[in-house]
Design a protein around this motif. Structure first.
Motif, PDB file in Angstrom:
ATOM      1  N   HIS A  28       0.641  -1.101  -0.006  1.00 41.94           N
ATOM      2  CA  HIS A  28      -0.089  -0.253   0.119  1.00 41.94           C
ATOM      3  C   HIS A  28       0.908   1.028  -0.244  1.00 41.94           C
ATOM      4  CE1 HIS A  28      -3.782  -1.825   0.689  1.00 41.94           C
ATOM      5  NE2 HIS A  28      -3.375  -2.694   1.498  1.00 41.94           N
ATOM      6  N   ARG A  29       1.848   1.107   0.862  1.00 44.62           N
ATOM      7  CA  ARG A  29       2.754   2.480   0.843  1.00 44.62           C
ATOM      8  C   ARG A  29       3.506   2.618  -0.314  1.00 44.62           C
ATOM      9  NH1 ARG A  29       6.754   1.592   5.334  1.00 44.62           N
ATOM     10  NH2 ARG A  29       4.771   1.126   6.403  1.00 44.62           N
ATOM     11  N   TRP A  30       4.012   1.660  -1.054  1.00 48.76           N
ATOM     12  CA  TRP A  30       4.774   1.705  -2.252  1.00 48.76           C
ATOM     13  C   TRP A  30       3.881   2.151  -3.208  1.00 48.76           C
ATOM     14  CZ3 TRP A  30       4.630  -0.419  -7.248  1.00 48.76           C
ATOM     15  CH2 TRP A  30       5.673   0.134  -7.724  1.00 48.76           C
ATOM     16  N   ARG A  31       2.463   1.866  -3.503  1.00 48.66           N
ATOM     17  CA  ARG A  31       1.742   2.255  -4.547  1.00 48.66           C
ATOM     18  C   ARG A  31       1.256   3.819  -4.238  1.00 48.66           C
ATOM     19  NH1 ARG A  31      -2.811  -0.475  -5.267  1.00 48.66           N
ATOM     20  NH2 ARG A  31      -2.773  -1.706  -3.112  1.00 48.66           N
ATOM     21  N   GLN A  32       1.392   4.158  -3.002  1.00 43.19           N
ATOM     22  CA  GLN A  32       0.730   5.584  -2.644  1.00 43.19           C
ATOM     23  C   GLN A  32       1.766   6.642  -3.510  1.00 43.19           C
ATOM     24  OE1 GLN A  32      -1.881   6.246  -1.172  1.00 43.19           O
ATOM     25  NE2 GLN A  32      -1.474   8.421  -1.037  1.00 43.19           N
ATOM     26  N   ALA A  33       2.964   6.133  -3.772  1.00 48.46           N
ATOM     27  CA  ALA A  33       3.772   7.238  -4.260  1.00 48.46           C
ATOM     28  C   ALA A  33       3.157   7.433  -5.800  1.00 48.46           C
ATOM     29  CB  ALA A  33       5.150   6.666  -4.515  1.00 48.46           C
ATOM     30  N   VAL A  34       2.561   6.585  -6.363  1.00 48.71           N
ATOM     31  CA  VAL A  34       2.031   6.849  -7.503  1.00 48.71           C
ATOM     32  C   VAL A  34       0.664   7.005  -7.871  1.00 48.71           C
ATOM     33  CG1 VAL A  34       4.143   5.396  -8.727  1.00 48.71           C
ATOM     34  CG2 VAL A  34       1.858   4.229  -8.094  1.00 48.71           C
ATOM     35  N   SER A  35      -0.108   7.442  -6.589  1.00 50.57           N
ATOM     36  CA  SER A  35      -1.539   7.890  -6.719  1.00 50.57           C
ATOM     37  C   SER A  35      -1.880   9.179  -7.109  1.00 50.57           C
ATOM     38  CB  SER A  35      -1.938   7.610  -5.224  1.00 50.57           C
ATOM     39  OG  SER A  35      -3.398   8.158  -5.269  1.00 50.57           O
ATOM     40  N   VAL A 237     -12.847  16.342  -5.737  1.00 46.69           N
ATOM     41  CA  VAL A 237     -11.374  16.816  -5.242  1.00 46.69           C
ATOM     42  C   VAL A 237     -11.457  16.550  -3.824  1.00 46.69           C
ATOM     43  CG1 VAL A 237      -9.852  18.573  -5.003  1.00 46.69           C
ATOM     44  CG2 VAL A 237     -11.079  18.511  -7.216  1.00 46.69           C
ATOM     45  N   ASN A 238     -12.433  16.949  -3.006  1.00 49.10           N
ATOM     46  CA  ASN A 238     -12.256  16.842  -1.574  1.00 49.10           C
ATOM     47  C   ASN A 238     -12.268  15.484  -1.277  1.00 49.10           C
ATOM     48  OD1 ASN A 238     -12.231  18.906   0.485  1.00 49.10           O
ATOM     49  ND2 ASN A 238     -13.843  17.511   1.545  1.00 49.10           N
ATOM     50  N   GLY A 239     -13.231  14.707  -1.767  1.00 49.77           N
ATOM     51  CA  GLY A 239     -13.194  13.134  -1.708  1.00 49.77           C
ATOM     52  C   GLY A 239     -11.802  12.525  -1.871  1.00 49.77           C
ATOM     53  N   TRP A 240     -11.218  12.842  -2.880  1.00 48.86           N
ATOM     54  CA  TRP A 240      -9.801  12.456  -3.100  1.00 48.86           C
ATOM     55  C   TRP A 240      -8.896  12.881  -1.869  1.00 48.86           C
ATOM     56  CZ3 TRP A 240      -5.027  14.209  -4.370  1.00 48.86           C
ATOM     57  CH2 TRP A 240      -3.835  13.436  -4.715  1.00 48.86           C
ATOM     58  N   HIS A 241      -8.793  13.975  -1.474  1.00 53.06           N
ATOM     59  CA  HIS A 241      -7.962  14.595  -0.478  1.00 53.06           C
ATOM     60  C   HIS A 241      -8.359  13.801   0.863  1.00 53.06           C
ATOM     61  CE1 HIS A 241      -5.508  17.424  -2.487  1.00 53.06           C
ATOM     62  NE2 HIS A 241      -6.641  18.219  -2.951  1.00 53.06           N
ATOM     63  N   LEU A 273     -13.540   6.409  -1.885  1.00 54.92           N
ATOM     64  CA  LEU A 273     -12.900   5.274  -2.483  1.00 54.92           C
ATOM     65  C   LEU A 273     -13.249   5.116  -3.947  1.00 54.92           C
ATOM     66  CD1 LEU A 273     -12.230   2.530  -1.024  1.00 54.92           C
ATOM     67  CD2 LEU A 273     -12.935   4.309   0.484  1.00 54.92           C
ATOM     68  N   LEU A 274     -14.168   5.793  -4.563  1.00 51.83           N
ATOM     69  CA  LEU A 274     -14.228   5.829  -6.220  1.00 51.83           C
ATOM     70  C   LEU A 274     -13.235   6.543  -6.637  1.00 51.83           C
ATOM     71  CD1 LEU A 274     -18.010   6.505  -6.540  1.00 51.83           C
ATOM     72  CD2 LEU A 274     -16.738   4.207  -6.822  1.00 51.83           C
ATOM     73  N   THR A 275     -12.630   7.695  -5.996  1.00 54.13           N
ATOM     74  CA  THR A 275     -11.845   8.470  -6.523  1.00 54.13           C
ATOM     75  C   THR A 275     -10.369   7.726  -6.496  1.00 54.13           C
ATOM     76  OG1 THR A 275     -11.526  10.013  -4.617  1.00 54.13           O
ATOM     77  CG2 THR A 275     -12.633  10.749  -6.409  1.00 54.13           C
ATOM     78  N   HIS A 276     -10.152   6.781  -5.750  1.00 57.19           N
ATOM     79  CA  HIS A 276      -8.909   5.891  -5.729  1.00 57.19           C
ATOM     80  C   HIS A 276      -9.118   4.718  -6.296  1.00 57.19           C
ATOM     81  CE1 HIS A 276      -8.238   8.992  -2.460  1.00 57.19           C
ATOM     82  NE2 HIS A 276      -6.834   8.930  -2.700  1.00 57.19           N
ATOM     83  N   GLY A 277     -10.077   4.295  -6.914  1.00 57.00           N
ATOM     84  CA  GLY A 277     -10.190   2.791  -7.443  1.00 57.00           C
ATOM     85  C   GLY A 277     -10.457   1.971  -6.626  1.00 57.00           C
ATOM     86  N   GLY A 278     -11.093   1.944  -5.437  1.00 55.11           N
ATOM     87  CA  GLY A 278     -11.172   0.980  -4.388  1.00 55.11           C
ATOM     88  C   GLY A 278     -12.458   0.398  -4.532  1.00 55.11           C
TER      89      GLY A 278
END
Length: 559
Positions: A28-35, A237-241, A273-278
């Protein structure tokens, strides 16, 4: 379910290159860098972007159904085309009335994909309340289940004032046994897919980022509910943040029993979750035993829950037989003791959140990376794009550490639906939204919530913050929770009353508590009334918050 495609050797090599130590949560931490934040600023474009980027990833689970983003996109397009054919026009209000079912999410995305406005209707509404919501919002169309829990919506609509019911041009039902006049959710008509898709895409292209997508109603304890209008761009935007603070990544799986009609459900959790592909794993109505099974079976990684939900999960006799080790992060609210209980459930990186429906779900969120001690007491720093002020009764800015009203600017509503007077009164001269909440910030800008301004107790002419007294009481090792409220008194105007929940197995007399208060509080802050209660006796709202306006009643015998 999404599976990490890294071998152990590769993971170890990545750890070596980045200076990180191998651990279960590392992918999770590794992929966060490319979010990356979505490029889209409207829901129809966002859905197409999600299908393109996450088409084969699971997006939605519930009612025995499982959908990838590709399949979700197809279901949304089919319903959007159906809405167009039934006469739904740009800007028209379409109500959604049901529990946490996949059709709720599909409906919300379909409605907003053609430029119409989702009216999120309270699934616990009485007949009178439902009539008000339909009338005030001007709903022209409704998508509903026939029944939910003890509520029979078909009967409510049938018996409603004909003037209100008559404004509904269309009622679409998601059940097999539809009442007369209701249309089925899935259209059996054979309409060319290309033609339908073209119509939906054409409607979606007309939607702008500042167009209203959602109309939600706040609970009105002393007045009629207020219609809160939320725009496409800020929802995304707010959902993503919010998700970034919680370290949400593609493939995360959310357990969602918080009702979707509530902002915590649809504005916060769903858009996060939607804005992050969850993936969103729906529980139609909260049941602690079912929730434990669902979290374990679906390997949910994200927790969204209110204090009473967390209590029910923690106290459930079957809890220890379920593996909740997949849980990692999420959002909750409550006292430090209540947040600590969520962490004990296994949600080690859960985030403390603050916000209102008017602030697009949250204006402040702690980071999942913050120390646990900080996440227990602070609501975090403002999200990117949000500014904060703490002001006194005269609107003068206060320095760090001093309690005043919390005001925010940035991702805040432009106004209330149909109420210009309230809109005008809700913003100060600098454009900050008046939250009506009390709090203070520290030198780093972290917010500490201290209650509602109207909850301030005035006793003998002196103002006392309930949160100040509650924090002292809760610090005692024998006290699990404490709630402080003003109790009407003919001499002092109000007396300070304390409702105390003891730790399991703890024993303590009233005199001991009062002596402890005298040692740690100014004399005028010491409670004059005290009552021991169980957590289950506390009056709760349907959204899981303690009803502060009813606490004083607990000091008087029932009539």
């Amino acid at each position: 379910m999404y599976q990490h495609k890294f071998s152990n050797a590769n993971l170890i090599r990545i750890c070596e290159l980045t200076g990180q130590s191998p651990c279960v949560s590392f992918p999770h931490r590794w992929r966060q860098a490319v979010s990356n934040i979505p490029e889209s600023r409207t829901i129809p474009r966002l859905l197409r972007e999600l299908v393109a980027n996450h088409g084969n990833r699971e997006a939605l689970v519930g009612q025995g159904e499982r959908m990838t983003y590709q399949q979700l996109g197809e279901r949304v397009e089919a319903l959007a085309a159906r809405l167009i054919r039934t006469g739904v026009k740009r800007g028209e209000k379409v109500g959604v009335l049901m529990g946490n079912r996949p059709e709720w999410v599909i409906s919300a995305l379909a409605i907003t994909s053609i430029g119409a406005v989702l009216v999120s209707l309270n699934s616990w509404a009485t007949a009178r309340e439902l009539a008000y919501l339909l009338s005030h919002s001007g709903c022209r169309h409704l998508i509903a289940t026939r029944r939910y829990l003890k509520y029979d919506y078909a009967v409510m609509l049938r018996d409603m004032d004909p003037a209100i019911r008559g404004r509904l041009a269309t009622v679409i039902g998601v059940d097999a046994d539809l009442p007369d006049g209701w249309l089925p959710f899935d259209d059996a008509a054979d309409v060319a897919r290309v033609e339908a898709g073209d119509a939906v895409r054409a409607a979606g292209e007309q939607v702008g980022s500042d167009d209203i997508a959602f109309l939600l109603y706040t609970s009105g304890s002393t007045s009629a509910p207020k219609g809160v209008q939320l725009a496409h761009g800020a929802l995304i935007v707010n959902g993503w943040h919010i998700g970034e603070r919680q370290r949400i990544v593609p493939g995360d799986r959310l357990w969602l029993a918080v009702s979707l009609f509530w902002a915590l459900g649809c504005v916060n959790a769903m858009m996060n979750l939607l804005t992050h592909g969850g993936c969103i794993v729906l529980q139609e109505a909260f049941d602690a035993g079912e929730a434990l099974h669902l979290i374990e079976a679906e390997r949910c990684t994200v927790f969204y829950g209110t204090p009473n939900m967390a209590q029910a999960l923690y106290d459930h006799p079957e809890r220890e037989r379920h593996d909740l080790g997949s849980l990692r992060t999420g959002g909750t609210l409550g006292s430090p003791e209540q947040i600590a209980r969520v962490i004990k459930l296994g949600v080690s990186r859960v985030c403390n959140i603050y916000g209102l429906t008017e602030t697009y779900g949250n204006s402040h969120v702690t980071s999942a990376d913050d120390d646990e001690a900080l996440r227990l007491v602070s609501c975090g720093q403002p999200l990117p794009g949000v500014e904060q002020r703490i002001v006194d009764a005269n609107g003068i800015d206060l320095p760090p550490g001093e309690i005043g009203e919390i005001r925010v600017k940035g991702r805040v509503i432009d106004g209330y639906y149909g109420n210009e007077e309230l809109t005008k009164a809700s913003f100060d001269e600098q454009g900050y939204f008046r939250t009506g909440d009390l709090g203070y910030v520290d030198s780093q800008g972290y917010l500490y919530y201290r209650g509602r301004s109207k909850e301030m107790i005035k006793t003998g002419g002196i103002n006392v913050s309930p949160a100040d007294v509650e924090s002292v009481l809760s610090a005692h090792p024998a006290i699990y929770l404490a709630y402080v409220v003003g109790v009407p008194d003919p001499v002092r105007d109000e007396e300070i009353g304390a409702l105390v929940v003891l730790e399991n197995g703890a024993s303590m007399a009233s005199d001991e508590i009062l002596q402890y208060c005298r040692q740690n509080l100014a004399a005028y802050k010491v409670p004059r009334r005290l009552r021991f209660v169980s957590e289950g006796e506390l009056p709760m709202t349907t959204t899981g918050k303690v009803q502060k306006n009813r606490l004083a009643e607990m000091f008087f015998p029932p009539a």
